[in-house]
Enzyme design. Structure first.
Site, mmCIF file in Angstrom:
data_model
loop_
_atom_site.group_PDB
_atom_site.id
_atom_site.type_symbol
_atom_site.label_atom_id
_atom_site.label_comp_id
_atom_site.label_asym_id
_atom_site.label_seq_id
_atom_site.Cartn_x
_atom_site.Cartn_y
_atom_site.Cartn_z
ATOM 1 N N ASP A 1 8.197 32.192 63.596
ATOM 2 C CA ASP A 1 9.653 32.294 63.540
ATOM 3 C C ASP A 1 10.136 32.506 62.091
ATOM 4 O O ASP A 1 9.662 31.815 61.183
ATOM 5 C CB ASP A 1 10.229 30.976 64.091
ATOM 6 N N GLU B 1 8.254 37.148 62.739
ATOM 7 C CA GLU B 1 9.652 37.543 62.902
ATOM 8 C C GLU B 1 10.249 37.703 61.508
ATOM 9 O O GLU B 1 10.333 36.741 60.756
ATOM 10 C CB GLU B 1 10.434 36.489 63.686
ATOM 11 N N ASP C 1 17.182 36.342 71.669
ATOM 12 C CA ASP C 1 18.341 36.337 70.755
ATOM 13 C C ASP C 1 19.205 37.575 70.942
ATOM 14 O O ASP C 1 20.256 37.691 70.293
ATOM 15 C CB ASP C 1 17.878 36.342 69.287
HETATM 16 O O1 TEU Z 1 15.832 33.755 65.080
HETATM 17 C C1 TEU Z 1 16.183 34.127 63.793
HETATM 18 C C2 TEU Z 1 17.406 34.838 63.674
HETATM 19 O O2 TEU Z 1 17.614 35.331 62.589
HETATM 20 C C3 TEU Z 1 18.360 34.996 64.810
HETATM 21 O O3 TEU Z 1 18.553 33.886 65.575
HETATM 22 C C4 TEU Z 1 19.631 35.341 64.213
HETATM 23 O O4 TEU Z 1 20.141 34.246 63.540
HETATM 24 C C5 TEU Z 1 20.637 35.776 65.187
HETATM 25 O O5 TEU Z 1 20.108 36.623 66.124
HETATM 26 C C6 TEU Z 1 21.691 36.451 64.377
HETATM 27 O O6 TEU Z 1 22.760 36.698 65.136
HETATM 28 C C7 TEU Z 1 14.850 32.814 65.260
HETATM 29 C C8 TEU Z 1 14.750 32.485 66.730
HETATM 30 O O7 TEU Z 1 14.356 33.618 67.439
HETATM 31 C C9 TEU Z 1 16.061 31.933 67.179
HETATM 32 O O8 TEU Z 1 16.114 31.695 68.564
HETATM 33 C C10 TEU Z 1 16.297 30.655 66.406
HETATM 34 O O9 TEU Z 1 17.580 30.164 66.698
HETATM 35 C C11 TEU Z 1 16.192 30.873 64.892
HETATM 36 O O10 TEU Z 1 15.073 31.632 64.522
HETATM 37 C C12 TEU Z 1 16.069 29.553 64.181
HETATM 38 O O11 TEU Z 1 14.824 28.988 64.410
#
Ligand code: TEU
Length: 551
Positions: free
Chosen positions: A197, A248, A323
């Site tokens: 992540d 990611e 997301d």
């Molecule tokens: O996501 C990272 C992230 O950058 C997105 O959630 C982003 O903030 C959003 O799409 C912007 O609108 C990861 C995970 O996939 C997410 O579910 C988590 O909330 C986040 O990290 C924190 O761990």
């Protein structure tokens, strides 16, 4: 050992996949129960989003114990059973490791709060500015300041996400050792892959005010990121070439991705980048309504394809995850051309150079949530930003319309298994509303129907295994300037593949700039499709053509 270039990964959000005990939340046993469905689809790996002990403020991305399973998702025995049963079907498990931050409920943070200096050094604590404001003006991705004040220390801690997700201090070697130990723990349990992540945010640079943005330029692809990834690789998964990894990469640059996902394998197998999914944002601002910039979408997709190929680096290719809004609602059509557009969007991704990722429900064309009331939203990011928009003076209706389009909850409604009660997801009350369109969009009606979206995805997964031109071929854009058609060419040895897609509901005529003689149709989304040099493309029509040279 599997070659990840030939593989397809399926992402599961366990909470919304299948509930077998009637508490309204899906769990690991639900995944085990559906392994035959996933086998039928043909996927190679299951990426499971976090199911570790967590207060669930961010649905598990706020981990309180990396080695234990949250009882809401089951037990370690359930995990072992899932792992065993998946392996029996040739499917590997890929775990989602959240190492940029922990929950503030994590033992480490609790000890830090109690003043233990060892654990305070696991996180990022800083004094505020002399004027009483936070150490920097950085913003949390979920809205508001990225710093939370603790009166007992007269200090702030950093949280790039929710205030219950405290950022770890990767500059501390003890933190890096802890992280490696966790990865080894799950490797010993037979896990075959890891998704890391927001891994490109772990190395923080200077703690300075950002006069140009929200602070991301100080910690994105930070100063020691490659060193930390190489170290983790050497200590853990790098010792087992059978393990695949995906990072990611939030707001990353391609130059960094050449290294993150280089063929030398020093860091990760592949990367997720998100630039192609910001084409309906205003810059980095997501909470606005702007039409999709199709030219930009092609430009980004194609430049990442060509750029990564030129540097022998590997992309993860995708439209959907937990997301993102549902792609058929976002770039396709929920109405008349639902089926055609879902298949076209699938072709665009699955014929690219990279490892494709399917997010649960995408393979049956699930749509956005279609919520009708604010009370149906669950996501912390959506709820925070709704409030921020309201505080800026936006009307409730306008703020709500933005949520409808961009909320992460769009992809988190329960998997639609049947046309029955709660889509067959639960016998209880689902934690988040089921989309009523489960009456006509559900897995049961699609498996076994050769014309279904499910069967189309199944075919694409197979084609990648059968044709090296898909798994290994080079990449070249075709007619990039066309305002409606997204087309590209792949080549490998004597084979040439063309993927030609009308991205819009309006019919259009398109002439391929390269001769298509000798091509045969490999896949299409209309039953009577016919290849030709000039194509009269119907709404969302997609054709995949192949030419093989006699050898
Ligand atoms: O996501 C990272 C992230 O950058 C997105 O959630 C982003 O903030 C959003 O799409 C912007 O609108 C990861 C995970 O996939 C997410 O579910 C988590 O909330 C986040 O990290 C924190 O761990």
């Amino acid at each position: 050992m599997k070659d990840f270039r030939e593989c397809t990964v399926y992402e599961i959000y366990p909470k919304s996949f299948l509930d077998t005990n009637g508490d309204g939340l899906g769990e690991l046993r639900g995944v085990t129960r559906k392994l035959d469905y996933l086998k039928e689809l043909g996927v190679d790996y299951l990426w499971l989003t976090p199911f570790f002990v967590s207060p669930q403020n961010d649905n598990g991305y706020d981990v309180a114990d990396y080695r234990r399973i949250d009882p809401r998702y089951g037990t370690m025995e359930d995990f072992e059973e899932l792992s065993r049963e998946a392996a029996r079907r040739g499917i590997g498990l890929m775990l989602d490791m959240v190492f940029n931050h922990t929950s503030t409920d994590h033992e480490w943070f609790r000890k830090a709060l109690a003043g233990d200096p060892k654990y305070k050094a696991y996180y990022i604590f800083k004094k505020g500015k002399p004027d009483g404001t936070p150490p920097t003006n950085w913003e949390s991705k979920f809205g508001g300041s990225a710093w939370e004040y603790l009166p007992q220390f007269d200090e702030y801690y950093l949280h790039l996400f929710d205030k219950t997700q405290a950022d770890l201090n990767w500059d501390n070697p003890e933190v890096r050792q802890e992280v490696a130990d966790v990865v080894r723990f799950w490797m010993d349990k037979g896990v075959r892959g890891f998704r890391f992540d927001v891994i490109n945010l772990i190395s923080k640079g200077a703690f300075e005010d950002d006069d140009r943005g929200d602070g991301r330029r100080f910690y994105t692809d930070g100063p020691r990121i490659h060193e930390y990834l190489q170290e983790l690789n050497q200590r853990t998964f790098g010792r087992d070439p059978g393990i695949i990894t995906v990072g990611e990469m939030s707001s990353t640059t391609m130059e960094n991705c050449f290294r993150y996902a280089g063929a030398d394998g020093r860091e990760l197998s592949m990367v997720f980048s998100f630039h192609h999914l910001k084409v309906d944002f205003m810059g980095n601002e997501k909470w606005v309504l702007v039409p999709t910039d199709f030219a930009k979408l092609k430009e980004i997709l194609f430049s990442w394809q060509s750029g990564m190929a030129a540097h022998d680096a590997w992309n993860a290719v995708f439209w959907c995850n937990h997301d993102q809004p549902r792609v058929v609602s976002r770039f396709g059509d929920e109405g008349t051309y639902w089926k055609q557009s879902a298949k076209m969007l699938a072709d665009v991704i699955h014929c690219l150079r990279g490892t494709p990722y399917i997010y649960q429900g995408e393979e049956i064309g699930m749509t956005n949530a279609g919520f009708t009331d604010l009370s149906q939203y669950r996501d912390v990011e959506s709820l925070n930003h709704f409030q921020i928009l309201r505080d800026k003076g936006m009307s409730e209706e306008s703020a709500y319309n933005i949520l409808k389009v961009h909320s992460r909850d769009n992809s988190r409604t329960p998997m639609q298994w049947t046309d029955g009660e709660n889509a067959g997801f639960t016998a209880g009350t689902p934690w988040i509303s089921v989309n009523p369109n489960c009456r006509h969009i559900n897995a049961e009606s699609q498996v076994g129907d050769p014309d279904s979206i499910f069967s189309h995805y199944r075919a694409l997964i197979r084609l990648r295994k059968e044709y090296a031109v898909i798994s290994r071929g080079d990449f070249a854009p075709l007619d990039q300037a066309d305002p409606a058609v997204l087309a590209y060419r792949r080549r490998w040895k004597g084979d040439t593949l063309y993927c030609i897609n009308n991205f819009y509901p309006k019919p259009c005529r398109w002439t391929c700039p390269e001769p298509l003689d000798g091509c045969t149709l490999l896949l299409a989304n209309y039953p009577d499709a016919r290849p030709g040099q000039t194509l009269e493309l119907r709404p969302y029509e997609s054709l995949v053509l192949l030419r093989r040279e006699e050898s």
